[in-house]
Write a protein that holds these residues in place. Structure first.
Motif, PDB file in Angstrom:
ATOM      1  N   GLN A 230      50.430  61.359  83.423  1.00 40.23           N
ATOM      2  CA  GLN A 230      52.245  61.839  83.355  1.00 40.23           C
ATOM      3  C   GLN A 230      52.710  59.613  84.010  1.00 40.23           C
ATOM      4  OE1 GLN A 230      52.287  63.834  87.123  1.00 40.23           O
ATOM      5  NE2 GLN A 230      53.428  65.150  86.228  1.00 40.23           N
ATOM      6  N   LEU A 231      52.262  59.230  84.239  1.00 47.42           N
ATOM      7  CA  LEU A 231      53.040  57.748  84.614  1.00 47.42           C
ATOM      8  C   LEU A 231      53.050  57.261  82.913  1.00 47.42           C
ATOM      9  CD1 LEU A 231      52.808  55.445  86.332  1.00 47.42           C
ATOM     10  CD2 LEU A 231      51.565  54.518  86.536  1.00 47.42           C
ATOM     11  N   ARG A 232      51.710  57.114  82.540  1.00 43.48           N
ATOM     12  CA  ARG A 232      51.538  56.359  81.401  1.00 43.48           C
ATOM     13  C   ARG A 232      52.663  57.330  80.108  1.00 43.48           C
ATOM     14  NH1 ARG A 232      46.861  58.219  79.476  1.00 43.48           N
ATOM     15  NH2 ARG A 232      45.406  56.034  80.375  1.00 43.48           N
ATOM     16  N   GLU A 233      53.138  58.025  79.953  1.00 41.89           N
ATOM     17  CA  GLU A 233      53.830  58.823  79.333  1.00 41.89           C
ATOM     18  C   GLU A 233      55.483  58.108  80.039  1.00 41.89           C
ATOM     19  OE1 GLU A 233      55.654  63.720  78.156  1.00 41.89           O
ATOM     20  OE2 GLU A 233      54.123  63.544  79.566  1.00 41.89           O
ATOM     21  N   LEU A 234      55.788  58.661  81.476  1.00 40.74           N
ATOM     22  CA  LEU A 234      57.205  58.289  81.713  1.00 40.74           C
ATOM     23  C   LEU A 234      57.652  56.600  81.981  1.00 40.74           C
ATOM     24  CD1 LEU A 234      56.785  59.123  85.355  1.00 40.74           C
ATOM     25  CD2 LEU A 234      58.886  60.079  83.710  1.00 40.74           C
ATOM     26  N   LEU A 235      56.731  56.064  81.498  1.00 35.75           N
ATOM     27  CA  LEU A 235      56.771  54.348  80.913  1.00 35.75           C
ATOM     28  C   LEU A 235      56.908  54.005  80.070  1.00 35.75           C
ATOM     29  CD1 LEU A 235      54.123  53.201  83.835  1.00 35.75           C
ATOM     30  CD2 LEU A 235      57.174  52.650  83.764  1.00 35.75           C
ATOM     31  N   GLY A 236      55.932  55.312  78.995  1.00 36.34           N
ATOM     32  CA  GLY A 236      55.911  54.821  77.564  1.00 36.34           C
ATOM     33  C   GLY A 236      57.461  55.060  76.932  1.00 36.34           C
ATOM     34  N   GLN A 237      58.240  55.758  77.667  1.00 40.26           N
ATOM     35  CA  GLN A 237      59.511  56.753  76.978  1.00 40.26           C
ATOM     36  C   GLN A 237      59.588  55.651  77.428  1.00 40.26           C
ATOM     37  OE1 GLN A 237      59.531  60.922  78.682  1.00 40.26           O
ATOM     38  NE2 GLN A 237      58.208  62.168  77.774  1.00 40.26           N
ATOM     39  N   ALA A 238      60.074  54.997  78.551  1.00 37.76           N
ATOM     40  CA  ALA A 238      61.031  54.236  78.501  1.00 37.76           C
ATOM     41  C   ALA A 238      60.899  53.135  78.429  1.00 37.76           C
ATOM     42  CB  ALA A 238      61.293  53.828  80.545  1.00 37.76           C
ATOM     43  N   LEU A 239      59.986  52.364  77.749  1.00 36.53           N
ATOM     44  CA  LEU A 239      59.826  50.681  77.235  1.00 36.53           C
ATOM     45  C   LEU A 239      59.281  51.299  76.002  1.00 36.53           C
ATOM     46  CD1 LEU A 239      56.733  49.613  79.558  1.00 36.53           C
ATOM     47  CD2 LEU A 239      59.601  49.235  79.216  1.00 36.53           C
ATOM     48  N   GLU A 240      58.788  51.729  75.107  1.00 36.79           N
ATOM     49  CA  GLU A 240      58.534  51.827  73.757  1.00 36.79           C
ATOM     50  C   GLU A 240      59.559  51.799  72.503  1.00 36.79           C
ATOM     51  OE1 GLU A 240      55.137  54.446  72.878  1.00 36.79           O
ATOM     52  OE2 GLU A 240      53.881  53.527  73.803  1.00 36.79           O
ATOM     53  N   GLY A 241      59.379  50.704  71.659  1.00 36.05           N
ATOM     54  CA  GLY A 241      60.759  50.807  70.637  1.00 36.05           C
ATOM     55  C   GLY A 241      62.032  50.664  71.111  1.00 36.05           C
ATOM     56  N   LYS A 242      61.745  49.412  72.618  1.00 42.47           N
ATOM     57  CA  LYS A 242      62.859  49.158  73.148  1.00 42.47           C
ATOM     58  C   LYS A 242      62.690  47.564  72.559  1.00 42.47           C
ATOM     59  CE  LYS A 242      64.789  52.350  76.128  1.00 42.47           C
ATOM     60  NZ  LYS A 242      64.388  53.429  76.032  1.00 42.47           N
TER      61      LYS A 242
ATOM     62  N   ALA B  85      64.711  43.091  76.481  1.00 44.14           N
ATOM     63  CA  ALA B  85      65.775  43.140  77.840  1.00 44.14           C
ATOM     64  C   ALA B  85      66.228  44.376  78.581  1.00 44.14           C
ATOM     65  CB  ALA B  85      67.459  41.926  76.892  1.00 44.14           C
ATOM     66  N   ALA B  86      66.398  45.399  76.871  1.00 42.85           N
ATOM     67  CA  ALA B  86      66.913  46.733  77.193  1.00 42.85           C
ATOM     68  C   ALA B  86      65.425  47.272  77.917  1.00 42.85           C
ATOM     69  CB  ALA B  86      66.939  47.609  75.703  1.00 42.85           C
ATOM     70  N   ALA B  87      64.412  47.198  77.355  1.00 47.70           N
ATOM     71  CA  ALA B  87      63.069  47.261  77.881  1.00 47.70           C
ATOM     72  C   ALA B  87      62.986  47.192  79.626  1.00 47.70           C
ATOM     73  CB  ALA B  87      62.150  47.290  77.672  1.00 47.70           C
ATOM     74  N   SER B  88      63.789  45.893  80.410  1.00 50.68           N
ATOM     75  CA  SER B  88      63.415  45.782  81.964  1.00 50.68           C
ATOM     76  C   SER B  88      64.424  46.749  81.918  1.00 50.68           C
ATOM     77  CB  SER B  88      63.776  44.418  81.750  1.00 50.68           C
ATOM     78  OG  SER B  88      64.431  43.847  81.391  1.00 50.68           O
ATOM     79  N   VAL B  89      65.563  46.332  81.496  1.00 47.85           N
ATOM     80  CA  VAL B  89      66.644  47.419  82.515  1.00 47.85           C
ATOM     81  C   VAL B  89      65.736  48.972  82.667  1.00 47.85           C
ATOM     82  CG1 VAL B  89      68.976  48.298  82.182  1.00 47.85           C
ATOM     83  CG2 VAL B  89      68.639  46.043  81.174  1.00 47.85           C
ATOM     84  N   ALA B  90      65.667  49.651  81.465  1.00 44.82           N
ATOM     85  CA  ALA B  90      65.057  51.098  81.713  1.00 44.82           C
ATOM     86  C   ALA B  90      63.702  51.292  82.280  1.00 44.82           C
ATOM     87  CB  ALA B  90      64.723  51.236  79.914  1.00 44.82           C
TER      88      ALA B  90
ATOM     89  N   GLU C  73      57.869  41.247  85.361  1.00 43.63           N
ATOM     90  CA  GLU C  73      57.189  39.948  85.064  1.00 43.63           C
ATOM     91  C   GLU C  73      56.793  39.675  83.341  1.00 43.63           C
ATOM     92  OE1 GLU C  73      54.160  38.722  87.362  1.00 43.63           O
ATOM     93  OE2 GLU C  73      54.915  39.731  89.060  1.00 43.63           O
ATOM     94  N   SER C  74      56.777  40.429  82.585  1.00 46.13           N
ATOM     95  CA  SER C  74      56.667  40.874  81.457  1.00 46.13           C
ATOM     96  C   SER C  74      57.251  40.266  80.563  1.00 46.13           C
ATOM     97  CB  SER C  74      55.257  41.480  80.854  1.00 46.13           C
ATOM     98  OG  SER C  74      53.905  41.439  81.651  1.00 46.13           O
ATOM     99  N   LEU C  75      58.635  41.579  80.741  1.00 43.25           N
ATOM    100  CA  LEU C  75      59.600  41.877  79.940  1.00 43.25           C
ATOM    101  C   LEU C  75      60.735  40.801  80.345  1.00 43.25           C
ATOM    102  CD1 LEU C  75      59.364  45.618  80.827  1.00 43.25           C
ATOM    103  CD2 LEU C  75      58.638  44.819  78.808  1.00 43.25           C
ATOM    104  N   VAL C  76      61.087  40.353  80.786  1.00 41.07           N
ATOM    105  CA  VAL C  76      62.607  39.101  81.642  1.00 41.07           C
ATOM    106  C   VAL C  76      61.953  37.869  80.874  1.00 41.07           C
ATOM    107  CG1 VAL C  76      63.579  38.456  82.915  1.00 41.07           C
ATOM    108  CG2 VAL C  76      62.544  40.538  83.575  1.00 41.07           C
ATOM    109  N   GLU C  77      62.862  37.915  79.732  1.00 38.78           N
ATOM    110  CA  GLU C  77      62.644  36.727  79.359  1.00 38.78           C
ATOM    111  C   GLU C  77      62.513  35.232  80.082  1.00 38.78           C
ATOM    112  OE1 GLU C  77      62.501  34.768  76.095  1.00 38.78           O
ATOM    113  OE2 GLU C  77      64.304  35.636  75.721  1.00 38.78           O
ATOM    114  N   HIS C  78      61.800  34.788  79.849  1.00 35.50           N
ATOM    115  CA  HIS C  78      61.943  32.959  80.461  1.00 35.50           C
ATOM    116  C   HIS C  78      62.301  32.253  79.880  1.00 35.50           C
ATOM    117  CE1 HIS C  78      58.079  35.594  82.813  1.00 35.50           C
ATOM    118  NE2 HIS C  78      57.841  36.031  81.991  1.00 35.50           N
ATOM    119  N   ASN C  79      62.759  30.997  80.516  1.00 35.76           N
ATOM    120  CA  ASN C  79      62.987  30.271  79.826  1.00 35.76           C
ATOM    121  C   ASN C  79      62.529  29.311  78.922  1.00 35.76           C
ATOM    122  OD1 ASN C  79      65.794  30.882  81.402  1.00 35.76           O
ATOM    123  ND2 ASN C  79      64.970  29.740  82.904  1.00 35.76           N
TER     124      ASN C  79
END
Length: 345
Positions: free
Chosen positions: A177-189, A192-197, A224-230
């Motif tokens: 369930q965790l894999r499905e929830l997070l995958g739907q929120a992230l994949e294909g984005k 920046a959009a993935a971090s918001v989702a 930590e992985s998704l937010v743009e680092h300077n």
């Protein structure tokens, strides 16, 4: 352009070619002997006098030949009619070498090594910029019932692994369930959009207990992985090649090495060439970097399907083989994009 101007450009082209090859100032007799210019030594001397008066060549010492100026190199580069294409065997060798890379890091390391060898200059490749990356896949592996390994893979081949310590144990069904929830929120984005989702998902499930706690902890780690680092990462190779041309830099080699180490100047030069498929040549003062006196930078971008992943190029003395270097930079960039794009597909 009149025939006299065309002839003078042929003289300039010959001076550039001979000076790049020999490192020695070029005299009119040598030009007549080595090149089929179709005119007398006297005419060549007159053409050289005009080229010098117009700032395209200069005389470094009394009673010596002439060498190109930065203006002369710029004229030469602007009028390169066609860059000699690499042979089929050369192209296959480049592609095969890059395809042998096991992951993004290995492909980019191979690209830097190859470009430095081909051009005998300093090769630079920028890691794919996060802002242009899209999450291609999220994998979650249970190391223990209360400890997860999360792997984020982007379309540019970037792989980020993070450990999540859970407050409670979860079973296989909850993991799915965790894999499905997070995958739907992230994949294909885009990242920046993935971090918001993922942040929205965590907020929505907060306080729901069980899976909500696991999502919240996972989201904290994923951000930590998704937010743009300077900071941006650069790979460099062939720095030792600079020492072969110390005389070309007028004693300023130390400042060039310091600029390379700091990377800020190099990143700015690569960022300025973010037009996909275009090779940019900056000669001497055109780099607009005092530390880079006496250098030229040939740069381009690499990417796939119209998306620019990052910049790459070479740095060396203004006295370089421009046609050959431009061809090699363009070819390696194209094949990096092909290899990474194929793996993302």
């Amino acid at each position: 352009m009149g025939s006299a101007d065309d002839r003078r450009f042929e003289v300039l082209r010959a001076i550039v070619a001979d000076f790049v090859a020999t490192k020695e100032p070029i005299g009119s007799k040598a030009l007549v002997d080595r090149h089929n210019l179709g005119v007398s030594s006297a005419t060549v001397r007159n053409d050289m006098a005009v080229l010098e008066a117009e700032g395209y060549i200069t005389q470094p010492h009394t009673s010596s030949g002439r060498v190109p100026t930065e203006k002369g190199y710029r004229e030469f580069v602007d009028r390169i009619d066609d860059v000699k294409p690499l042979s089929g065997s050369e192209r296959r060798a480049i592609l095969q070498f890059l395809e042998s890379g096991v992951d993004l890091d290995d492909v980019l390391r191979r690209a830097v090594k190859l470009l430095a060898q081909l051009t005998r200059q300093v090769a630079i490749v920028q890691y794919p910029t996060l802002s242009t990356s899209t999450v291609r896949h999220l994998e979650i592996v249970a190391l223990t019932p209360a400890r997860l390994l999360m792997v984020v893979i982007t379309d540019s081949g970037r792989v980020d692994q993070r450990i999540v310590e859970l407050g409670d144990t979860i079973d296989d069904h909850q993991l799915s369930q965790l894999r499905e929830l997070l995958g739907q929120a992230l994949e294909g984005k885009r990242l920046a959009a993935a971090s918001v989702a993922v942040a929205d998902l965590a907020a929505r499930l907060d306080g729901s207990g069980g899976l909500g706690d696991a999502v919240g902890r996972s989201a904290t780690v994923l951000l930590e992985s998704l937010v743009e680092h300077n900071e941006e990462r650069l790979l460099m190779g062939g720095t030792a090649n600079l020492t072969r041309n110390t005389a070309d830099f007028g004693g300023s080699l130390r400042s060039i090495l310091e600029a390379l180490e700091e990377q800020v100047v190099v990143l700015r030069l690569l960022a300025a060439s973010q037009e996909a498929g275009k090779v940019t040549v900056r000669i001497g003062q055109e780099t607009e970097a005092e530390q880079m006196a006496g250098t030229s930078v040939i740069s381009t971008t690499y990417g796939s399907s119209g998306t620019v992943y990052g910049g790459m190029g070479v740095l060396g003395p203004t006295r370089m083989d421009y046609p050959g270097t431009i061809a090699n930079v363009a070819a390696v960039a194209m094949y990096i994009g092909d290899v990474l794009g194929h793996r993302a597909g």
